[in-house]
Design an enzyme around this catalytic site. Structure first.
Site, short mmCIF file in Angstrom:
data_model
loop_
_atom_site.label_atom_id
_atom_site.label_comp_id
_atom_site.label_asym_id
_atom_site.label_seq_id
_atom_site.Cartn_x
_atom_site.Cartn_y
_atom_site.Cartn_z
CE LYS A 77 -4.44 -1.68 1.12
NZ LYS A 77 -5.58 -1.77 1.99
NE ARG A 132 -7.78 -8.02 -0.23
CZ ARG A 132 -7.30 -7.22 -1.18
NH1 ARG A 132 -6.32 -6.38 -0.92
NH2 ARG A 132 -7.80 -7.26 -2.40
C1 9MG Z 1 -10.15 -5.06 -1.72
N1 9MG Z 1 -9.24 -4.51 -0.75
C2 9MG Z 1 -8.19 -3.67 -1.00
N2 9MG Z 1 -7.58 -3.37 0.14
C3 9MG Z 1 -8.23 -4.03 1.13
C4 9MG Z 1 -8.08 -4.11 2.52
O1 9MG Z 1 -7.14 -3.43 3.16
N3 9MG Z 1 -8.93 -4.88 3.22
C5 9MG Z 1 -9.92 -5.56 2.59
N4 9MG Z 1 -10.74 -6.31 3.35
N5 9MG Z 1 -10.12 -5.51 1.27
C6 9MG Z 1 -9.28 -4.75 0.56
#
Ligand code: 9MG
Length: 279
Positions: A224, A258
């Site tokens: 990010k 994730r």
């Molecule tokens: C789809 N998406 C992109 N970034 C995300 C994040 O930080 N959390 C979740 N749950 N979905 C995300």
């Protein structure tokens, strides 16, 4: 807190942190309804992520990056459903579908999705009802201030952690009223979604405070801009930063991480687990 999360026919043990692998379904990849070679490439990526230790595969047909354009329901269905069906035919893995559209949620669940990952936390029309009908599907409710197009324009909070907690409490209450049992819910503070650089790091530093809500926490920090901006790194140079944030998120209580880089994250988390075991 629950030790197992029901995701349709599969159950996820969240006593140890689990890795959710992001499947890159770029806007053009499946826009023709999913031709064979594109699906084949995606399946190879899924196979690899599972072999590296991903417990969940997250697929989505809408870009939620800052400034991203809206996608029609049909486009999203065309991008997501063929690959979802292909994964479920071949692999015994939980598939999460990242969507904020009720029709996509319903179709995805009917085609085997065990988790719905909604960055808008089921606030769009019909979403609560769509997931309420399927009692054994897990739901990730993410916090976002504003909408993807404008969310990074000077986000403001009275108190970041309290405001996000209040949002979670309201969504949990709305879910319960709609007939969705709290045992199905996962909370995600939404790194990068309507948060400044400083707010993102404050959130990471204080994430353990959400433990009091007694629901599993999911954290998405991989590659990010909060990493890129701090380190002055392009997207493809953010692995070290992503691993550092994954470790800290788990130390702060996250149960699902994730990520794009499954192999490296699983390795890093194994080191952390060895430390925890041998304390
Ligand atoms: C789809 N998406 C992109 N970034 C995300 C994040 O930080 N959390 C979740 N749950 N979905 C995300």
């Amino acid at each position: 807190m629950l030790k197992n999360l029901h995701c349709k026919e599969l159950s996820l043990n969240i006593e140890t942190p689990q890795v959710m692998g992001i499947l890159n379904v770029t806007p053009d990849s499946f826009s023709d309804g999913g031709n064979f070679s594109q699906i084949d490439a995606a399946l190879k990526q899924v196979d690899q992520m599972i072999s590296y230790g991903a417990a969940i595969i997250d697929i989505g047909g809408e870009s939620t990056r800052p400034g991203a354009k809206d996608v029609t329901e049909q486009d999203e269905l065309d991008r997501v459903i063929p690959i979802l069906k292909a994964i479920k035919e071949r692999f015994n893995v939980v598939v999460s579908v990242d969507t904020s559209k009720a029709a996509v949620m319903s179709e995805a669940i009917n085609c085997g999705a065990g988790m719905i990952n909604d960055v808008r936390a089921l606030q769009n029309e019909g979403c609560l009802q769509a997931v309420a009908q399927h009692q054994n599907v897990a739901i990730c409710l993410m916090h976002m201030q504003g909408l993807p197009r404008t969310m990074q324009h000077d986000p403001q909070y009275d108190n970041l952690i309290v405001d996000i907690s209040t949002f979670f409490q309201q969504r949990i209450s709305d879910c319960k009223k709609a007939g969705i049992d709290a045992s199905r819910l996962i909370l995600d503070p939404g790194f990068g979604f309507g948060k400044s650089l400083e707010q993102n790091y404050r959130l990471l530093a204080h994430m353990a405070k959400f433990k009091s809500l007694d629901l599993p926490i999911l954290a998405g920090l991989s590659r990010k801009s909060m990493i890129g901006k701090l380190l002055n790194r392009e997207v493809d140079e953010r692995l070290a930063g992503s691993l550092a944030t994954a470790i800290i998120a788990v130390q702060q209580g996250a149960k699902i991480i994730r990520v794009h880089d499954v192999k490296e994250t699983v390795d890093a988390l194994k080191i952390l687990q060895a430390i925890e075991k041998n304390k």
